[in-house]
Scaffold this motif. Sequence first.
Motif, PDB file in Angstrom:
ATOM      1  N   ILE A 257      -8.171  35.990  84.880  1.00  0.00           N
ATOM      2  CA  ILE A 257      -8.550  34.623  85.238  1.00  0.00           C
ATOM      3  C   ILE A 257      -9.583  34.079  84.250  1.00  0.00           C
ATOM      4  O   ILE A 257      -9.505  32.922  83.814  1.00  0.00           O
ATOM      5  CB  ILE A 257      -9.094  34.576  86.675  1.00  0.00           C
ATOM      6  CG1 ILE A 257      -8.043  35.104  87.655  1.00  0.00           C
ATOM      7  CG2 ILE A 257      -9.510  33.165  87.044  1.00  0.00           C
ATOM      8  CD1 ILE A 257      -6.696  34.414  87.581  1.00  0.00           C
ATOM      9  N   LEU A 258     -10.542  34.925  83.860  1.00  0.00           N
ATOM     10  CA  LEU A 258     -11.533  34.502  82.870  1.00  0.00           C
ATOM     11  C   LEU A 258     -10.871  34.149  81.542  1.00  0.00           C
ATOM     12  O   LEU A 258     -11.260  33.183  80.871  1.00  0.00           O
ATOM     13  CB  LEU A 258     -12.582  35.602  82.676  1.00  0.00           C
ATOM     14  CG  LEU A 258     -13.559  35.815  83.825  1.00  0.00           C
ATOM     15  CD1 LEU A 258     -14.410  37.066  83.577  1.00  0.00           C
ATOM     16  CD2 LEU A 258     -14.463  34.600  84.016  1.00  0.00           C
ATOM     17  N   LEU A 259      -9.865  34.932  81.156  1.00  0.00           N
ATOM     18  CA  LEU A 259      -9.163  34.659  79.901  1.00  0.00           C
ATOM     19  C   LEU A 259      -8.435  33.316  79.971  1.00  0.00           C
ATOM     20  O   LEU A 259      -8.474  32.527  79.013  1.00  0.00           O
ATOM     21  CB  LEU A 259      -8.180  35.787  79.593  1.00  0.00           C
ATOM     22  CG  LEU A 259      -7.337  35.619  78.322  1.00  0.00           C
ATOM     23  CD1 LEU A 259      -8.216  35.469  77.095  1.00  0.00           C
ATOM     24  CD2 LEU A 259      -6.375  36.795  78.163  1.00  0.00           C
ATOM     25  N   LEU A 260      -7.781  33.047  81.085  1.00  0.00           N
ATOM     26  CA  LEU A 260      -7.116  31.752  81.239  1.00  0.00           C
ATOM     27  C   LEU A 260      -8.111  30.604  81.128  1.00  0.00           C
ATOM     28  O   LEU A 260      -7.828  29.580  80.503  1.00  0.00           O
ATOM     29  CB  LEU A 260      -6.403  31.692  82.596  1.00  0.00           C
ATOM     30  CG  LEU A 260      -5.098  32.480  82.724  1.00  0.00           C
ATOM     31  CD1 LEU A 260      -4.630  32.493  84.172  1.00  0.00           C
ATOM     32  CD2 LEU A 260      -4.024  31.907  81.813  1.00  0.00           C
ATOM     33  N   GLN A 261      -9.284  30.777  81.720  1.00  0.00           N
ATOM     34  CA  GLN A 261     -10.311  29.736  81.644  1.00  0.00           C
ATOM     35  C   GLN A 261     -10.801  29.558  80.212  1.00  0.00           C
ATOM     36  O   GLN A 261     -11.039  28.428  79.757  1.00  0.00           O
ATOM     37  CB  GLN A 261     -11.468  30.074  82.576  1.00  0.00           C
ATOM     38  CG  GLN A 261     -11.095  29.977  84.051  1.00  0.00           C
ATOM     39  CD  GLN A 261     -12.179  30.470  84.980  1.00  0.00           C
ATOM     40  OE1 GLN A 261     -12.877  31.443  84.679  1.00  0.00           O
ATOM     41  NE2 GLN A 261     -12.332  29.819  86.111  1.00  0.00           N
ATOM     42  N   GLU A 262     -10.943  30.661  79.477  1.00  0.00           N
ATOM     43  CA  GLU A 262     -11.353  30.566  78.078  1.00  0.00           C
ATOM     44  C   GLU A 262     -10.307  29.825  77.244  1.00  0.00           C
ATOM     45  O   GLU A 262     -10.642  29.150  76.262  1.00  0.00           O
ATOM     46  CB  GLU A 262     -11.582  31.964  77.501  1.00  0.00           C
ATOM     47  CG  GLU A 262     -12.810  32.679  78.052  1.00  0.00           C
ATOM     48  CD  GLU A 262     -12.890  34.127  77.574  1.00  0.00           C
ATOM     49  OE1 GLU A 262     -12.010  34.541  76.781  1.00  0.00           O
ATOM     50  OE2 GLU A 262     -13.813  34.846  78.000  1.00  0.00           O
ATOM     51  N   CYS A 263      -9.051  29.940  77.646  1.00  0.00           N
ATOM     52  CA  CYS A 263      -7.974  29.265  76.923  1.00  0.00           C
ATOM     53  C   CYS A 263      -7.855  27.795  77.302  1.00  0.00           C
ATOM     54  O   CYS A 263      -7.043  27.070  76.717  1.00  0.00           O
ATOM     55  CB  CYS A 263      -6.640  29.963  77.204  1.00  0.00           C
ATOM     56  SG  CYS A 263      -6.497  31.624  76.492  1.00  0.00           S
ATOM     57  N   GLY A 264      -8.649  27.353  78.271  1.00  0.00           N
ATOM     58  CA  GLY A 264      -8.665  25.948  78.631  1.00  0.00           C
ATOM     59  C   GLY A 264      -8.087  25.627  79.990  1.00  0.00           C
ATOM     60  O   GLY A 264      -7.973  24.444  80.356  1.00  0.00           O
ATOM     61  N   ALA A 265      -7.716  26.646  80.756  1.00  0.00           N
ATOM     62  CA  ALA A 265      -7.157  26.385  82.086  1.00  0.00           C
ATOM     63  C   ALA A 265      -8.268  26.079  83.088  1.00  0.00           C
ATOM     64  O   ALA A 265      -9.348  26.657  83.030  1.00  0.00           O
ATOM     65  CB  ALA A 265      -6.357  27.598  82.556  1.00  0.00           C
ATOM     66  N   GLU A 266      -7.990  25.174  83.989  1.00  0.00           N
ATOM     67  CA  GLU A 266      -8.854  24.906  85.134  1.00  0.00           C
ATOM     68  C   GLU A 266      -8.227  25.602  86.339  1.00  0.00           C
ATOM     69  O   GLU A 266      -7.154  25.216  86.789  1.00  0.00           O
ATOM     70  CB  GLU A 266      -8.982  23.412  85.395  1.00  0.00           C
ATOM     71  CG  GLU A 266      -9.841  23.086  86.602  1.00  0.00           C
ATOM     72  CD  GLU A 266      -9.779  21.629  87.003  1.00  0.00           C
ATOM     73  OE1 GLU A 266     -10.381  21.281  88.046  1.00  0.00           O
ATOM     74  OE2 GLU A 266      -9.114  20.840  86.289  1.00  0.00           O
ATOM     75  N   ILE A 267      -8.864  26.633  86.830  1.00  0.00           N
ATOM     76  CA  ILE A 267      -8.316  27.424  87.928  1.00  0.00           C
ATOM     77  C   ILE A 267      -8.766  26.820  89.260  1.00  0.00           C
ATOM     78  O   ILE A 267      -9.966  26.671  89.501  1.00  0.00           O
ATOM     79  CB  ILE A 267      -8.760  28.890  87.826  1.00  0.00           C
ATOM     80  CG1 ILE A 267      -8.337  29.495  86.482  1.00  0.00           C
ATOM     81  CG2 ILE A 267      -8.190  29.702  88.985  1.00  0.00           C
ATOM     82  CD1 ILE A 267      -6.842  29.547  86.254  1.00  0.00           C
ATOM     83  N   VAL A 268      -7.797  26.485  90.098  1.00  0.00           N
ATOM     84  CA  VAL A 268      -8.087  25.870  91.392  1.00  0.00           C
ATOM     85  C   VAL A 268      -7.555  26.780  92.500  1.00  0.00           C
ATOM     86  O   VAL A 268      -6.340  26.851  92.717  1.00  0.00           O
ATOM     87  CB  VAL A 268      -7.452  24.473  91.511  1.00  0.00           C
ATOM     88  CG1 VAL A 268      -7.869  23.813  92.825  1.00  0.00           C
ATOM     89  CG2 VAL A 268      -7.828  23.610  90.312  1.00  0.00           C
ATOM     90  N   PRO A 269      -8.425  27.501  93.203  1.00  0.00           N
ATOM     91  CA  PRO A 269      -7.951  28.369  94.285  1.00  0.00           C
ATOM     92  C   PRO A 269      -7.381  27.548  95.439  1.00  0.00           C
ATOM     93  O   PRO A 269      -7.847  26.446  95.726  1.00  0.00           O
ATOM     94  CB  PRO A 269      -9.220  29.117  94.714  1.00  0.00           C
ATOM     95  CG  PRO A 269     -10.191  28.936  93.589  1.00  0.00           C
ATOM     96  CD  PRO A 269      -9.874  27.600  93.000  1.00  0.00           C
ATOM     97  N   PHE A 270      -6.359  28.099  96.082  1.00  0.00           N
ATOM     98  CA  PHE A 270      -5.810  27.471  97.283  1.00  0.00           C
ATOM     99  C   PHE A 270      -5.238  28.546  98.192  1.00  0.00           C
ATOM    100  O   PHE A 270      -5.027  29.687  97.766  1.00  0.00           O
ATOM    101  CB  PHE A 270      -4.739  26.430  96.929  1.00  0.00           C
ATOM    102  CG  PHE A 270      -3.430  27.008  96.471  1.00  0.00           C
ATOM    103  CD1 PHE A 270      -2.348  27.098  97.337  1.00  0.00           C
ATOM    104  CD2 PHE A 270      -3.267  27.470  95.166  1.00  0.00           C
ATOM    105  CE1 PHE A 270      -1.131  27.629  96.916  1.00  0.00           C
ATOM    106  CE2 PHE A 270      -2.058  28.001  94.735  1.00  0.00           C
ATOM    107  CZ  PHE A 270      -0.981  28.085  95.614  1.00  0.00           C
ATOM    108  N   SER A 271      -5.012  28.198  99.440  1.00  0.00           N
ATOM    109  CA  SER A 271      -4.514  29.157 100.423  1.00  0.00           C
ATOM    110  C   SER A 271      -3.124  28.768 100.897  1.00  0.00           C
ATOM    111  O   SER A 271      -2.970  27.757 101.593  1.00  0.00           O
ATOM    112  CB  SER A 271      -5.457  29.228 101.626  1.00  0.00           C
ATOM    113  OG  SER A 271      -4.864  29.996 102.675  1.00  0.00           O
ATOM    114  N   PRO A 272      -2.098  29.559 100.551  1.00  0.00           N
ATOM    115  CA  PRO A 272      -0.758  29.296 101.106  1.00  0.00           C
ATOM    116  C   PRO A 272      -0.712  29.459 102.622  1.00  0.00           C
ATOM    117  O   PRO A 272       0.194  28.929 103.266  1.00  0.00           O
ATOM    118  CB  PRO A 272       0.118  30.351 100.413  1.00  0.00           C
ATOM    119  CG  PRO A 272      -0.593  30.661  99.139  1.00  0.00           C
ATOM    120  CD  PRO A 272      -2.051  30.608  99.510  1.00  0.00           C
TER     121      PRO A 272
END
Length: 346
Positions: A257-272
Amino acid sequence: MIAAPSSGSGKTTAVCGILQALVNRKMKVSSFKCGPDYIDPMFHEKVIGTKSRNLDSFFTDDGTLRYLFVRGSEGTDISVIEAVMGFYDGRSTDSVIGSSYEISEKTQTPVVLLVNGRGAAISIAAVVKGFKEFRSNLIKGCILNNVSAQTYAALKPVIEKEAGVEVIGYIPRLKDMVLSSRHLGLVLPDEVEELRDGLNRLAAILEESLDIGRIIEIAGTAPEIDGEAPAHGKLDRPVRIGLASDEAFCFTYADNILLLQECGAEIVPFSPMRDARIPDGAEGIILSGGYPELHGAELSGNTSMLEDMRRKIGAGMPVLAECGGFMYLHERMEDATGRCGRWPAS
């Protein structure tokens, strides 16, 4: 690193007790698990409160391995690595590649060998000597598990003489404090305090039977290391990615997840389980593994989420789904009670 001759030696219980003892000493503690195991780190963070990550010499090159170790231990006083399988066991039966031994060598981490003493006596000295002499290694001490105080007192001088390895304590037989994989993987909210109480009792026992101060001293002999962050691109614009995160979907590697954020992703948690739909503006979703089979009623009952997910995935939204997350995407899923839930017909 706490390592052992084989699986089933008691590493998990020993490491959790040692981590709790260090936390109780008001130390800032980071913990690591050798290999691609999300369950132990999740338990360490959720119940013990340590910062926990993974180390894997098979999936990462040497520089990345050291970089992740350094980054994961930043801001802490001590790091404890839980080994996997037998100390020398690697990706194949005749190789140390990917083994805990290889990780200890590449990170220059001193090792304490945990030996299960049940049903053995002086033979333990032969086991310790064999592991110490099999390869050039960083084994600096050993702990005897499942032995009495009397057995420990008798064996300590023999092992130190015959194997040349310092014995820094023992763990008595703990019938009601052995942590099972079920407790590590599935921690229900109402169990957390009970588990913490048990771990504090375990830590108190280990404060008496182990030389925790000596373990801290051995850890202090580790040299400074550095590592190189892996090269990666950076998106031209932020991209929102929905990350399923609740009791049903919790097997997620923090470093990914940290790597994705470093690549420019905005991580938005959600609950199915609880949210009505995928986060607004999400351009992709991640469905990690977990325990959807234990929450079948909630997942199949949340029809608005299922319909939103079906519509957006059908329209081409990228989705990374593994294990439990992949199960969730099927037309039908059988839960732990044998009931079968279905996606909405629409």
